[in-house]
Design a protein around this motif. Structure first.
Motif, PDB file in Angstrom:
ATOM      1  N   ARG A 204      43.747  45.966  40.790  1.00 49.75           N
ATOM      2  CA  ARG A 204      42.746  45.063  40.379  1.00 49.75           C
ATOM      3  C   ARG A 204      43.989  43.502  39.864  1.00 49.75           C
ATOM      4  O   ARG A 204      44.314  43.154  39.187  1.00 49.75           O
ATOM      5  CB  ARG A 204      42.661  45.514  38.755  1.00 49.75           C
ATOM      6  N   GLU A 205      43.913  42.917  41.335  1.00 49.32           N
ATOM      7  CA  GLU A 205      44.946  41.895  40.662  1.00 49.32           C
ATOM      8  C   GLU A 205      44.012  40.262  41.031  1.00 49.32           C
ATOM      9  O   GLU A 205      43.721  40.549  41.944  1.00 49.32           O
ATOM     10  CB  GLU A 205      45.899  41.600  42.216  1.00 49.32           C
ATOM     11  N   LYS A 206      44.727  39.374  40.551  1.00 53.50           N
ATOM     12  CA  LYS A 206      44.098  38.394  40.567  1.00 53.50           C
ATOM     13  C   LYS A 206      44.190  37.929  42.167  1.00 53.50           C
ATOM     14  O   LYS A 206      45.519  37.708  42.979  1.00 53.50           O
ATOM     15  CB  LYS A 206      44.607  37.181  39.756  1.00 53.50           C
ATOM     16  N   TYR A 207      43.360  37.220  42.552  1.00 49.70           N
ATOM     17  CA  TYR A 207      43.458  36.002  44.316  1.00 49.70           C
ATOM     18  C   TYR A 207      43.539  37.530  45.287  1.00 49.70           C
ATOM     19  O   TYR A 207      43.246  37.451  46.257  1.00 49.70           O
ATOM     20  CB  TYR A 207      44.825  35.742  44.421  1.00 49.70           C
ATOM     21  N   VAL A 208      42.864  38.896  44.963  1.00 46.18           N
ATOM     22  CA  VAL A 208      42.745  40.156  45.333  1.00 46.18           C
ATOM     23  C   VAL A 208      41.224  40.364  45.267  1.00 46.18           C
ATOM     24  O   VAL A 208      41.469  41.303  44.400  1.00 46.18           O
ATOM     25  CB  VAL A 208      44.470  40.905  44.861  1.00 46.18           C
ATOM     26  N   PRO A 209      40.151  40.012  45.355  1.00 47.44           N
ATOM     27  CA  PRO A 209      39.206  40.047  45.279  1.00 47.44           C
ATOM     28  C   PRO A 209      38.518  41.111  45.639  1.00 47.44           C
ATOM     29  O   PRO A 209      37.771  41.899  44.986  1.00 47.44           O
ATOM     30  CB  PRO A 209      37.990  38.961  45.584  1.00 47.44           C
TER      31      PRO A 209
END
Length: 423
Positions: free
Chosen positions: A24-29
């Motif tokens: 659930r990381e930013k920029y990893v949709p």
């Protein structure tokens, strides 16, 4: 207090549970599965400790449980494996499985280790189950349960030389004179109720362990008197000193006593009877012993036995006796170990299973692979349940149950789990 038998229960640690999580990381949709594996559970290990000479500790603590492995975490972080549980025992301890009586290990050296229960492996996290068909598995395994066993511990003393003979012939007095050991000594039979060890120093750098084995009597090989409780402590000795009371002041015939004790050794263990043995003619400080000695000595020499006149009360002859025992130790050739009837293990396919029917009508399925699968499956997870059902069919269990006549609603039991059969 000398304790040489014990029964303990050991439980190895279970493996940690695998984690089900997604990135659930930013920029990893579309972050993929990231659940880590659980850590391995701790083994239970018995280790020889030179500072111990009895199993008395197990009189107060009889159950030992090792730690479980840590659970897996998100971000592909694996759980930490648990450290092995070390249980210290005295050198000379034999370990048996209570259920089968099979020897699991024989600890003869300080620091020697035997794994008696293996820890379970950690469950795999959902990241482990990614494949071309299922790119986002949600299920993860539970940790494998650790092994559990009931063990019988038996201590056989590790002595180089053993003193044997009838009660009150002077064995304890000899030990107290030639070593720093302080056995109880009194003028009545069976003063010594447990083996006593002492270290005999012959010269600098030359010493050996001498054991005072409690008095044996006729019928000891059948358990009469102290019997089997102490005969086994002679088994590891390399040289035997047979102590005789040649004074005969108690109305006993030393030659007759000699044959009776040796007969007990022969009936108990043929190898003991053949072990190097020298005769110590004790109580030579008494006039009666001086009168009888020549007759006993002539008999022993004619029979091929070395005999040494000694007095445990004055110390006369003890140095010569101990030096001769040391020489025999130096000349000792290790006997080949008697190997118990070998337990033959047959390689079995991992998917092998058996099905039986119990009195209550339940179908009981047994097999290493299926029992591990049940223990490590999260049945509350729909995807995990589907995986279990697929493996169940692949192993052929479903087809075999149908062939056995199972009906809808019948109970299927696997380990601690019960299922209701649904076609």
């Amino acid at each position: 207090m000398f304790i040489d038998r014990a029964k303990i229960t050991v439980k190895a640690g279970s493996g940690g549970n695998g984690m089900s999580s997604f990135r659930r990381e930013k920029y990893v949709p579309r972050g993929g599965p990231s659940g880590g594996d659980g850590g391995r559970g701790a083994n239970v290990v018995l280790m020889g400790d030179a500072n111990l000479n009895t199993l008395i500790d197990f009189r107060y603590k009889r159950q030992f449980k090792a730690n479980n492995g840590a659970n897996g975490q998100s971000s592909n972080m694996h759980g930490r494996g648990a450290e092995d549980l070390l249980i210290k025992v005295p050198p000379g301890t034999i370990i048996r499985d209570e259920a089968t009586n099979q020897i699991l290990g024989d600890i003869t050296e300080p620091g020697q280790m035997v794994i008696v229960a293996k820890g379970g492996r950690g469950g795999r996290g959902n990241a482990r189950f990614v494949n071309s068909v299922n790119r986002a598995p949600t299920f993860a395994e539970l940790g494998e349960p650790g092994e559990e066993q009931t063990l019988l511990l038996e201590l056989k003393l590790l002595a180089d030389v053993g003193l044997l003979g009838y009660p009150s012939v002077g064995k304890s007095s000899i030990l107290s004179m030639v070593s720093a050991a302080k056995p109880e000594i009194a003028a009545y039979h069976f003063t010594t109720l447990s083996p006593v060890l002492g270290v005999v120093s012959i010269a600098e750098g030359r010493n050996f362990v001498l054991a005072d084995i409690p008095g044996l009597i006729e019928g000891a090989h059948e358990g009469v008197g102290l019997g089997h409780d102490f005969l086994r402590h002679i088994e590891r000795t390399k040289v035997l000193i047979h102590v005789l009371d040649v004074s005969g002041i108690e109305g006993r015939d030393p030659i007759e006593d000699f044959h009776k004790i040796n007969n007990e050794l022969k009936l108990y263990n043929e190898k003991l009877f053949k072990r190097a043995q020298i005769v110590a003619a004790n109580k030579m400080d008494l006039p009666e012993a001086q009168e009888n000695y020549q007759q006993v000595a002539d008999y022993m020499k004619a029979a091929g036995h070395e005999i040494y006149p000694i007095s445990a009360a004055t110390g006369e002859g003890l140095q010569v006796l101990m030096q001769r025992a040391s020489q025999l130790l130096d000349a000792y050739v290790e006997e080949p170990e008697e190997i118990e009837e070998a337990k033959v293990y047959e390689a079995k396919p991992e998917d092998e299973f058996s099905i039986t029917r119990e009195d209550d009508g339940a179908f009981v399925v047994q097999g290493d692979n299926i029992e591990k699968l049940v223990a490590m499956t999260r049945f509350g997870d729909e995807e995990g349940l589907r995986r279990f059902q697929a493996i169940w069919r692949k192993l052929g269990i479903d087809a075999e149950l149908r062939a056995r006549g199972i009906q809808e609603g019948d109970t299927v039991r696997i380990g601690d789990m019960e299922f209701e059969f649904r076609p």
